[in-house]
Design a protein around this motif. Structure first.
Motif, PDB file in Angstrom:
ATOM      1  N   ARG A 133     -19.476  -0.575   6.296  1.00 55.23           N
ATOM      2  CA  ARG A 133     -19.704  -1.346   5.071  1.00 55.23           C
ATOM      3  C   ARG A 133     -19.932  -0.428   3.877  1.00 55.23           C
ATOM      4  NH1 ARG A 133     -24.779  -5.255   4.754  1.00 55.23           N
ATOM      5  NH2 ARG A 133     -25.786  -3.304   4.164  1.00 55.23           N
ATOM      6  N   SER A 134     -20.551   0.738   4.118  1.00 52.86           N
ATOM      7  CA  SER A 134     -20.885   1.617   2.996  1.00 52.86           C
ATOM      8  C   SER A 134     -19.701   2.474   2.521  1.00 52.86           C
ATOM      9  CB  SER A 134     -22.059   2.513   3.386  1.00 52.86           C
ATOM     10  OG  SER A 134     -21.613   3.458   4.349  1.00 52.86           O
ATOM     11  N   GLN A 135     -18.579   2.414   3.219  1.00 56.73           N
ATOM     12  CA  GLN A 135     -17.422   3.239   2.841  1.00 56.73           C
ATOM     13  C   GLN A 135     -16.574   2.571   1.751  1.00 56.73           C
ATOM     14  OE1 GLN A 135     -17.405   6.364   4.062  1.00 56.73           O
ATOM     15  NE2 GLN A 135     -19.307   5.518   4.878  1.00 56.73           N
ATOM     16  N   HIS A 136     -15.958   3.404   0.910  1.00 57.19           N
ATOM     17  CA  HIS A 136     -15.149   2.845  -0.178  1.00 57.19           C
ATOM     18  C   HIS A 136     -13.658   3.017   0.065  1.00 57.19           C
ATOM     19  CE1 HIS A 136     -18.859   2.165  -2.181  1.00 57.19           C
ATOM     20  NE2 HIS A 136     -19.162   3.453  -2.118  1.00 57.19           N
ATOM     21  N   GLU A 137     -13.301   3.701   1.145  1.00 55.76           N
ATOM     22  CA  GLU A 137     -11.876   3.909   1.462  1.00 55.76           C
ATOM     23  C   GLU A 137     -11.333   2.738   2.280  1.00 55.76           C
ATOM     24  OE1 GLU A 137      -9.701   6.819   1.221  1.00 55.76           O
ATOM     25  OE2 GLU A 137     -11.141   7.275  -0.371  1.00 55.76           O
ATOM     26  N   PHE A 138     -10.026   2.525   2.201  1.00 52.15           N
ATOM     27  CA  PHE A 138      -9.350   1.506   3.020  1.00 52.15           C
ATOM     28  C   PHE A 138      -8.112   2.121   3.616  1.00 52.15           C
ATOM     29  CE2 PHE A 138     -12.105  -0.800   0.303  1.00 52.15           C
ATOM     30  CZ  PHE A 138     -12.594  -1.783   1.138  1.00 52.15           C
ATOM     31  N   PRO A 139      -7.595   1.604   4.721  1.00 49.60           N
ATOM     32  CA  PRO A 139      -8.100   0.483   5.504  1.00 49.60           C
ATOM     33  C   PRO A 139      -9.391   0.822   6.248  1.00 49.60           C
ATOM     34  CG  PRO A 139      -6.255   1.537   6.622  1.00 49.60           C
ATOM     35  CD  PRO A 139      -6.364   2.197   5.282  1.00 49.60           C
ATOM     36  N   LYS A 140     -10.013  -0.258   6.759  1.00 50.81           N
ATOM     37  CA  LYS A 140     -11.161  -0.099   7.653  1.00 50.81           C
ATOM     38  C   LYS A 140     -10.828  -0.822   8.954  1.00 50.81           C
ATOM     39  CE  LYS A 140     -14.665  -0.185   4.007  1.00 50.81           C
ATOM     40  NZ  LYS A 140     -15.924  -0.790   3.545  1.00 50.81           N
ATOM     41  N   VAL A 141     -11.277  -0.255  10.064  1.00 53.36           N
ATOM     42  CA  VAL A 141     -11.062  -0.917  11.359  1.00 53.36           C
ATOM     43  C   VAL A 141     -12.348  -0.828  12.181  1.00 53.36           C
ATOM     44  CG1 VAL A 141      -8.566  -0.532  11.509  1.00 53.36           C
ATOM     45  CG2 VAL A 141     -10.096   1.215  12.405  1.00 53.36           C
ATOM     46  N   GLY A 193     -13.417   2.911  11.960  1.00 50.95           N
ATOM     47  CA  GLY A 193     -12.492   3.853  11.335  1.00 50.95           C
ATOM     48  C   GLY A 193     -12.263   3.527   9.870  1.00 50.95           C
ATOM     49  N   VAL A 194     -12.047   4.601   9.090  1.00 57.49           N
ATOM     50  CA  VAL A 194     -11.834   4.446   7.653  1.00 57.49           C
ATOM     51  C   VAL A 194     -10.655   5.313   7.230  1.00 57.49           C
ATOM     52  CG1 VAL A 194     -12.809   5.002   5.399  1.00 57.49           C
ATOM     53  CG2 VAL A 194     -14.234   3.933   7.104  1.00 57.49           C
ATOM     54  N   GLY A 195      -9.861   4.807   6.303  1.00 59.60           N
ATOM     55  CA  GLY A 195      -8.727   5.559   5.774  1.00 59.60           C
ATOM     56  C   GLY A 195      -7.606   5.636   6.791  1.00 59.60           C
ATOM     57  N   SER A 196      -6.468   6.168   6.345  1.00 61.34           N
ATOM     58  CA  SER A 196      -5.355   6.199   7.273  1.00 61.34           C
ATOM     59  C   SER A 196      -4.690   7.560   7.286  1.00 61.34           C
ATOM     60  CB  SER A 196      -4.385   5.079   6.866  1.00 61.34           C
ATOM     61  OG  SER A 196      -3.088   5.521   6.812  1.00 61.34           O
ATOM     62  N   ALA A 197      -4.712   8.209   8.463  1.00 64.50           N
ATOM     63  CA  ALA A 197      -3.996   9.466   8.636  1.00 64.50           C
ATOM     64  C   ALA A 197      -2.537   9.151   8.937  1.00 64.50           C
ATOM     65  CB  ALA A 197      -4.616  10.261   9.775  1.00 64.50           C
ATOM     66  N   HIS A 198      -2.303   8.020   9.570  1.00 65.73           N
ATOM     67  CA  HIS A 198      -0.938   7.564   9.864  1.00 65.73           C
ATOM     68  C   HIS A 198      -0.989   6.051   9.988  1.00 65.73           C
ATOM     69  CE1 HIS A 198       2.728   7.450  12.774  1.00 65.73           C
ATOM     70  NE2 HIS A 198       3.115   7.305  11.515  1.00 65.73           N
ATOM     71  N   GLY A 256      -5.268  -1.610  15.678  1.00 63.69           N
ATOM     72  CA  GLY A 256      -4.519  -2.585  14.899  1.00 63.69           C
ATOM     73  C   GLY A 256      -4.148  -3.786  15.715  1.00 63.69           C
ATOM     74  N   GLY A 257      -3.096  -4.446  15.255  1.00 67.34           N
ATOM     75  CA  GLY A 257      -2.670  -5.659  15.939  1.00 67.34           C
ATOM     76  C   GLY A 257      -1.357  -6.142  15.386  1.00 67.34           C
ATOM     77  N   SER A 258      -0.939  -7.296  15.871  1.00 70.28           N
ATOM     78  CA  SER A 258       0.287  -7.852  15.336  1.00 70.28           C
ATOM     79  C   SER A 258       0.227  -9.367  15.282  1.00 70.28           C
ATOM     80  CB  SER A 258       1.519  -7.350  16.094  1.00 70.28           C
ATOM     81  OG  SER A 258       1.438  -7.712  17.425  1.00 70.28           O
ATOM     82  N   PHE A 290      -0.997  -1.055  12.449  1.00 69.52           N
ATOM     83  CA  PHE A 290      -1.740  -0.114  13.301  1.00 69.52           C
ATOM     84  C   PHE A 290      -2.091   1.126  12.493  1.00 69.52           C
ATOM     85  CE2 PHE A 290      -0.064  -2.683  16.689  1.00 69.52           C
ATOM     86  CZ  PHE A 290      -1.044  -2.609  17.668  1.00 69.52           C
ATOM     87  N   VAL A 291      -3.326   1.565  12.603  1.00 74.19           N
ATOM     88  CA  VAL A 291      -3.738   2.716  11.808  1.00 74.19           C
ATOM     89  C   VAL A 291      -4.419   3.769  12.696  1.00 74.19           C
ATOM     90  CG1 VAL A 291      -5.881   1.538  11.124  1.00 74.19           C
ATOM     91  CG2 VAL A 291      -5.038   3.365   9.734  1.00 74.19           C
TER      92      VAL A 291
END
Ligand code: ISJ
Length: 414
Positions: free
Chosen positions: A28-36, A49-54, A79-81, A101-102
Motif C-alpha cells: 500500500r505504501s508503494q507509489h510504483e505500478f503495477p502491484k501484485v 511485488g511492485v513495478g515491472s522488470a518484464h 498474473g492471470g488471464s 503477467f508481471v
C-alpha cells in the motif's frame, strides 16, 4: 539472461521475517505500478511485488511470451488471464488485456522452501528503486461508506437466463452444466484504495490475490478454489462445486453440510467438474488420484469438494499448456466447455473479465494458480463484485440468486 533484448539482473536481499499484513501494508505504501499480491491457503507462499522488470500482457500467445527458454527458476511471474478470451472486452477491464503477467521489479517474498529475494532491470535501477521505497507501514484504515449499492442486472433477467439454461439442459444434448454469474456495483463518493480492501480480507481462508496494473484499476479477492499447483513433480488440484450457506448455529451448520452431502443435484454438479479435471489430467499425467467427497467450510458458505492429484507423465504439458487446458473448468464455466461458453456470452450481458479466470504465479520450476472467484474489480469510486452458481437440471432461480448473494458477502460485508 536475455528476455526480449533486455538484460535482467536479479539481486537478492534477505530481510527479517514479515507477515501477510506487513506485505500488504508495504504494498500500500508503494507509489510504483503495477502491484501484485499472492498468498496461498497453506500460507507457504506470500508475495508482494511492485513495478515491472518484464511485463507479458496483451492478446497474444501466452505460451510463446511467458517463461522464454532459459528463464531462471527464481524468476516468478504473477498474473492471470481472462475467463473468456473470445468475449468482447468491457471498458472496465481494458487495463488488463487478454492476459497480464508481471515479473516484479521488487518482490518481497516468503516461502517455506526459499529465501527472500527480488528482481530488477539493472543494478542502478535496483539501488535507486530500493532507495525510493517507502517502508513506513502505517495502520490499517476503514473503507469509506458506500454512497449506493445496486445489482448489475435484475432478478427477472437472472430468472429468465436460468429458465433458458434449464430448457437447454433438458434436451440432454451438448449442455450438461452451465455456470451463470451476476455482478453487483458498490459506489463511493471518495476513492477506495484497493490495498485497504485487500487488508480487510486478510483473515479469509484460501487464496488472497491482487493484480493492480494502474492506480485506477485492481482486481482482487479471496478464492477458496485452486486451479492447479505443480511442485515436487506433483500436480494438485480440486473440484469444488455444490454450495450451501453457513448455519446460524453449529447444529444448523451441520444440518446444511449433511444436506449438501446427500444432495444428488449437488453431487452431480461436483461430478461434472471432477470428471472433466480427471479427463484433462489423464492426457498429460499418470496416477490420477481422487479423494472422497468432503465439505469445505468457509466464512459464509460451504462447498463439496474432491482433491485430485497426479504425476506429470513423460508427455507432460508445460504449466502454461496445463493452464490453457484446464481453464475454465466446469466449476466456473460448464460442460461442454464450448457450448457453456457460448451460452454464457449470449445471456450474461456483462464482461466477466478476469473473474473466473486463472490468477497466480509461474516460474520454470513451480507454479500455483487459483480460480479467481469471490473477487472484485476495484475502480477509484466503484467496486464491481461478481459471483456465479452452477446450473444443472433441478436448479431453482431463487436459490441460485441467494447462493450468489452469500458468495458476495466476503466483499459486501466489509
Ligand atoms: C462461480 C462461483 O463459485 C463456483 C461455483 C460453485 C457452485 O455452483 O456451487 C461452487 C464453487 C465455485 O466453483 C463463485 O463463487 O462465483
Amino acid at each position: 539472461m536475455l528476455l526480449e533484448e533486455t538484460e535482467l539482473v536479479r539481486i537478492e536481499v534477505r530481510i527479517c521475517s514479515f507477515d501477510v499484513e506487513d506485505a500488504m501494508l508495504w504494498l500500500r505504501s508503494q507509489h510504483e505500478f503495477p502491484k501484485v499480491f499472492f498468498l496461498n491457503p497453506e500460507r507457504s507462499h506470500i508475495a508482494a511485488g511492485v513495478g515491472s522488470a518484464h511485463l507479458v500482457s496483451g492478446e497474444g500467445d501466452l505460451q510463446r511470451h511467458l517463461l522464454p527458454e532459459g528463464t531462471p527458476a527464481c524468476f516468478r511471474y504473477y498474473g492471470g488471464s481472462r475467463f473468456d478470451a473470445g468475449a468482447r472486452v468491457g471498458k472496465e477491464w481494458q487495463e488488463f488485456g487478454g492476459h497480464y503477467f508481471v515479473l516484479p521489479q521488487i518482490e518481497i517474498f516468503y516461502s517455506n522452501c526459499a529465501n527472500a529475494q527480488d528482481a530488477t532491470k539493472s543494478l542502478g535501477e535496483a539501488i535507486s528503486a530500493v532507495k525510493q521505497m517507502n517502508v513506513v507501514l502505517s495502520e490499517e484504515r476503514d473503507l469509506p461508506k458506500p454512497s449506493s449499492m445496486k445489482d448489475g442486472s435484475s432478478y427477472e433477467h437472472w430468472k429468465s437466463s436460468i429458465e433458458s439454461a434449464l430448457e437447454e439442459l433438458k434436451k440432454g444434448a451438448e449442455l450438461r452444466k452451465v455456470v451463470l454469474s451476476r455482478n453487483f456495483f458498490v459506489e463511493f463518493s471518495t476513492e477506495v484504495e484497493p490495498m485497504d480492501l485487500l487488508l480487510k480480507l486478510k483473515y479469509h481462508q484460501g487464496y488472497l490475490f491482487c493484480l493492480q496494473p494502474t492506480p485506477g484499476s485492481a482486481f482482487l479477492g479471496c478464492s477458496p478454489e485452486p486451479l492447479f499447483k505443480i511442485s515436487h513433480d506433483i500436480i494438485e488440484t480440486m473440484a469444488i462445486s455444490g454450495t450451501r450457506p453457513r448455519g446460524q448455529s453449529a447444529e444448523q451448520d451441520e444440518e446444511l453440510a449433511k444436506e449438501l452431502l446427500a444432495s444428488e443435484k449437488d453431487k452431480y454438479e461436483n461430478g461434472v467438474t471432477t470428471k472433466y479435471i480427471q479427463e484433462q489430467l489423464a492426457n498429460v499425467a499418470e496416477d490420477v488420484e481422487t479423494s472422497e467427497i468432503y465439505v469445505m467450510k468457509l466464512r459464509h458458505v460451504q462447498h463439496i469438494c474432491r482433491k485430485i492429484r497426479a504425476k506429470p507423465s513423460s508427455k507432460a504439458a508445460t504449466p502454461i499448456e496445463l493452464l490453457l487446458t484446464l481453464n475454465p473448468t466446469p466449476a466456473v464455466c460448464g460442460e461442454s466447455r464450448p457450448v457453456a461458453t457460448r451460452f454464457i456470452r449470449s445471456v450474461e450481458g456483462f464482461d466477466r473479465g478476469f473473474f473466473g479466470g486463472p490468477v497466480g504465479f509461474v516460474s520454470s520450476s513451480v507454479c500455483e494458480f487459483l480460480v479467481a472467484i469471490r473477487s472484485v474489480l476495484c475502480k477509484p469510486k466503484m467496486l464491481h463484485v461478481y459471483a456465479g452458481a452452477g446450473i444443472v437440471p433441478g436448479s431453482d432461480p431463487k436459490s441460485e440468486w441467494e447462493e450468489t448473494a452469500f458468495k458476495m458477502r466476503n466483499i459486501l460485508q466489509l
